[in-house]
Motif scaffolding. Structure first.
Motif, PDB file in Angstrom:
ATOM      1  N   GLY A   6       2.930  -3.691  -5.487  1.00  0.00           N
ATOM      2  CA  GLY A   6       3.232  -2.796  -4.383  1.00  0.00           C
ATOM      3  C   GLY A   6       3.171  -1.359  -4.851  1.00  0.00           C
ATOM      4  O   GLY A   6       3.224  -1.081  -6.047  1.00  0.00           O
ATOM      5  N   ILE A   7       3.015  -0.466  -3.901  1.00  0.00           N
ATOM      6  CA  ILE A   7       3.039   0.964  -4.193  1.00  0.00           C
ATOM      7  C   ILE A   7       4.028   1.627  -3.251  1.00  0.00           C
ATOM      8  O   ILE A   7       4.276   1.125  -2.158  1.00  0.00           O
ATOM      9  N   LEU A  42       7.620 -10.445  -3.578  1.00  0.00           N
ATOM     10  CA  LEU A  42       8.647  -9.417  -3.642  1.00  0.00           C
ATOM     11  C   LEU A  42       8.305  -8.371  -2.590  1.00  0.00           C
ATOM     12  O   LEU A  42       7.266  -7.724  -2.658  1.00  0.00           O
ATOM     13  N   SER A  43       9.165  -8.245  -1.609  1.00  0.00           N
ATOM     14  CA  SER A  43       8.960  -7.298  -0.519  1.00  0.00           C
ATOM     15  C   SER A  43      10.062  -6.247  -0.565  1.00  0.00           C
ATOM     16  O   SER A  43      10.658  -6.005  -1.611  1.00  0.00           O
ATOM     17  N   ALA A  62       2.482  -8.226   4.960  1.00  0.00           N
ATOM     18  CA  ALA A  62       2.295  -9.085   3.788  1.00  0.00           C
ATOM     19  C   ALA A  62       3.237 -10.289   3.858  1.00  0.00           C
ATOM     20  O   ALA A  62       2.834 -11.420   3.568  1.00  0.00           O
ATOM     21  N   GLU A  63       4.480 -10.048   4.256  1.00  0.00           N
ATOM     22  CA  GLU A  63       5.428 -11.157   4.412  1.00  0.00           C
ATOM     23  C   GLU A  63       4.901 -12.187   5.405  1.00  0.00           C
ATOM     24  O   GLU A  63       4.967 -13.402   5.174  1.00  0.00           O
ATOM     25  N   LEU A  76      11.311 -12.440  -1.135  1.00  0.00           N
ATOM     26  CA  LEU A  76      12.478 -11.742  -1.654  1.00  0.00           C
ATOM     27  C   LEU A  76      12.430 -10.307  -1.148  1.00  0.00           C
ATOM     28  O   LEU A  76      11.522  -9.553  -1.499  1.00  0.00           O
ATOM     29  N   LYS A  77      13.378  -9.947  -0.308  1.00  0.00           N
ATOM     30  CA  LYS A  77      13.434  -8.599   0.277  1.00  0.00           C
ATOM     31  C   LYS A  77      14.431  -7.779  -0.524  1.00  0.00           C
ATOM     32  O   LYS A  77      15.624  -7.912  -0.337  1.00  0.00           O
TER      33      LYS A  77
END
Length: 178
Positions: A6-7, A42-43, A62-63, A76-77
């Protein structure tokens, strides 16, 4: 398979859409080709649909791709995760050493539940082991802090003794601060 890419800001062709959505799509396609049966994403805690934030929107998309992929999944938020080498920790530590004065505008309004990286990894491993199948799980630390308190704690760990100067927001009246 863990997908933690992620960015948090766009640079050139590294856009939120390209990294979060297209990247997740590519990971899911690769997982299927490799026979992977479980994906952990991983969100971000505040990822949600129909928002003006490109970051939050694309993390949500994405989720949704992961949930609809037909594989076992765990989303996983996370909120704030911290540890050695962390951008925020390094930034605050460097600031404390170079110019140890912080204006505390807005710190009182925002609160966080920072999670140590070691705890986040424990949850990620549990998800990879299949202990949370087909769930969306919030990752937060046990202690809720004002952001100013978090900055002070980082400064103490970094060996600094910053001076905190309370500052008013521009345009705030005395009656609106009560």
């Amino acid at each position: 398979m863990a997908h933690c890419a992620g960015i948090n800001r766009e640079i050139g062709d590294q856009t939120f859409r390209r990294v979060h959505v297209d990247g997740t799509r590519a990971v899911l396609e690769a997982a299927r080709r490799a026979g992977v049966r479980r994906v952990v994403l991983l969100s971000f805690l505040r990822a949600r649909p129909d928002t003006r934030s490109g970051y939050h929107q694309t993390k949500w998309e994405a989720e949704e791709l992961v949930r609809a992929a037909g594989l076992e999944y765990t989303v996983l938020k996370s909120g704030m995760i911290y540890g050695p080498g962390d951008h925020m920790v390094d930034h605050v530590a460097r600031a404390v050493r170079t110019f140890p004065v912080f204006a505390t505008v807005g710190f009182r309004e925002r609160r966080a539940r920072p999670l140590p990286i070691a705890d986040a990894i424990d949850v990620l491993v549990a998800a990879l082991e299949g202990r949370m199948p087909n769930q969306t799980v919030a990752l937060m630390g046990a202690e809720e802090l004002e952001l100013g308190a978090a900055v002070r704690r980082i400064a103490e760990v970094a060996g600094g003794h910053p001076l905190y100067v309370p500052a008013r927001r521009s345009g705030a009246s005395a009656s609106s601060r009560r």
